[in-house]
Write a protein that holds these residues in place. Sequence first.
Motif, PDB file in Angstrom:
ATOM      1  N   ALA A  96      -4.153 -29.688 -11.260  1.00  0.00           N
ATOM      2  CA  ALA A  96      -2.701 -29.611 -11.473  1.00  0.00           C
ATOM      3  C   ALA A  96      -2.257 -30.635 -12.518  1.00  0.00           C
ATOM      4  N   ASN A  97      -2.778 -31.837 -12.453  1.00  0.00           N
ATOM      5  CA  ASN A  97      -2.424 -32.865 -13.432  1.00  0.00           C
ATOM      6  C   ASN A  97      -2.906 -32.500 -14.832  1.00  0.00           C
ATOM      7  N   ARG A  98      -4.065 -31.892 -14.913  1.00  0.00           N
ATOM      8  CA  ARG A  98      -4.594 -31.473 -16.214  1.00  0.00           C
ATOM      9  C   ARG A  98      -3.737 -30.354 -16.806  1.00  0.00           C
ATOM     10  N   ILE A  99      -3.247 -29.445 -15.954  1.00  0.00           N
ATOM     11  CA  ILE A  99      -2.344 -28.395 -16.415  1.00  0.00           C
ATOM     12  C   ILE A  99      -1.048 -29.037 -16.919  1.00  0.00           C
ATOM     13  N   ARG A 100      -0.503 -29.984 -16.165  1.00  0.00           N
ATOM     14  CA  ARG A 100       0.719 -30.689 -16.574  1.00  0.00           C
ATOM     15  C   ARG A 100       0.576 -31.296 -17.966  1.00  0.00           C
ATOM     16  N   GLU A 101      -0.562 -31.920 -18.209  1.00  0.00           N
ATOM     17  CA  GLU A 101      -0.816 -32.522 -19.527  1.00  0.00           C
ATOM     18  C   GLU A 101      -0.738 -31.472 -20.629  1.00  0.00           C
ATOM     19  N   LEU A 102      -1.325 -30.320 -20.377  1.00  0.00           N
ATOM     20  CA  LEU A 102      -1.382 -29.278 -21.397  1.00  0.00           C
ATOM     21  C   LEU A 102      -0.025 -28.638 -21.664  1.00  0.00           C
ATOM     22  N   ILE A 103       0.874 -28.654 -20.688  1.00  0.00           N
ATOM     23  CA  ILE A 103       2.172 -27.992 -20.864  1.00  0.00           C
ATOM     24  C   ILE A 103       3.330 -28.981 -20.980  1.00  0.00           C
ATOM     25  N   ALA A 104       3.002 -30.243 -21.134  1.00  0.00           N
ATOM     26  CA  ALA A 104       4.028 -31.289 -21.164  1.00  0.00           C
ATOM     27  C   ALA A 104       5.101 -31.037 -22.223  1.00  0.00           C
ATOM     28  N   ASP A 105       4.746 -30.437 -23.342  1.00  0.00           N
ATOM     29  CA  ASP A 105       5.703 -30.195 -24.426  1.00  0.00           C
ATOM     30  C   ASP A 105       6.377 -28.832 -24.353  1.00  0.00           C
ATOM     31  N   THR A 106       6.097 -28.077 -23.308  1.00  0.00           N
ATOM     32  CA  THR A 106       6.672 -26.747 -23.147  1.00  0.00           C
ATOM     33  C   THR A 106       8.019 -26.859 -22.449  1.00  0.00           C
ATOM     34  N   SER A 107       9.039 -26.255 -23.029  1.00  0.00           N
ATOM     35  CA  SER A 107      10.361 -26.323 -22.402  1.00  0.00           C
ATOM     36  C   SER A 107      10.492 -25.269 -21.301  1.00  0.00           C
ATOM     37  N   GLY A 108      11.351 -25.567 -20.344  1.00  0.00           N
ATOM     38  CA  GLY A 108      11.638 -24.614 -19.271  1.00  0.00           C
ATOM     39  C   GLY A 108      10.582 -24.519 -18.201  1.00  0.00           C
ATOM     40  N   VAL A 109       9.710 -25.526 -18.082  1.00  0.00           N
ATOM     41  CA  VAL A 109       8.648 -25.500 -17.077  1.00  0.00           C
ATOM     42  C   VAL A 109       9.158 -26.097 -15.768  1.00  0.00           C
ATOM     43  N   THR A 110       8.877 -25.405 -14.690  1.00  0.00           N
ATOM     44  CA  THR A 110       9.141 -25.924 -13.348  1.00  0.00           C
ATOM     45  C   THR A 110       7.885 -25.725 -12.519  1.00  0.00           C
ATOM     46  N   GLU A 111       7.808 -26.456 -11.434  1.00  0.00           N
ATOM     47  CA  GLU A 111       6.668 -26.354 -10.522  1.00  0.00           C
ATOM     48  C   GLU A 111       7.171 -25.924  -9.158  1.00  0.00           C
ATOM     49  N   LYS A 112       6.333 -25.154  -8.476  1.00  0.00           N
ATOM     50  CA  LYS A 112       6.703 -24.705  -7.139  1.00  0.00           C
ATOM     51  C   LYS A 112       5.431 -24.517  -6.315  1.00  0.00           C
ATOM     52  N   LYS A 113       5.447 -25.024  -5.102  1.00  0.00           N
ATOM     53  CA  LYS A 113       4.306 -24.800  -4.215  1.00  0.00           C
ATOM     54  C   LYS A 113       4.428 -23.398  -3.646  1.00  0.00           C
TER      55      LYS A 113
END
Length: 110
Positions: A8-25
């Motif tokens: 999950a942290n590695r995915i966050r790193e890759l999408i850090a510059d993407t706008s409109g991202v949210t996370e949901k369990k």
Amino acid sequence: MAYDEDLANRIRELIADTSGVTEKKMFGGLVFLVGGNMAVAASGQGGLMVRVDPGETDALLRKPNARPFEMRGRAMDGWLRVEAEGVRTKRQLEPWVKRAVAFAKTLPPK
């Protein structure tokens, strides 16, 4: 099985510059949504769950460690699972995440 926090942290790193991202369990994992549309998830079953263009499903299933995503025993076009072995490195993970985010961006925002 809980989702892989490191993945999950590695995915966050890759999408850090993407706008409109949210996370949901969801589904026992952690889903990353773009514009309210699911793009990719650190799966509760291990590995990655990826949303792609349905027309690319068959071709992508030929990639190493990719398999159909099944719901209630039925494979769903446009959804794949990638085994943990197939996303161990940034080089393996990044193309899947980029493809999923790019497809989610084509969908109308929710």
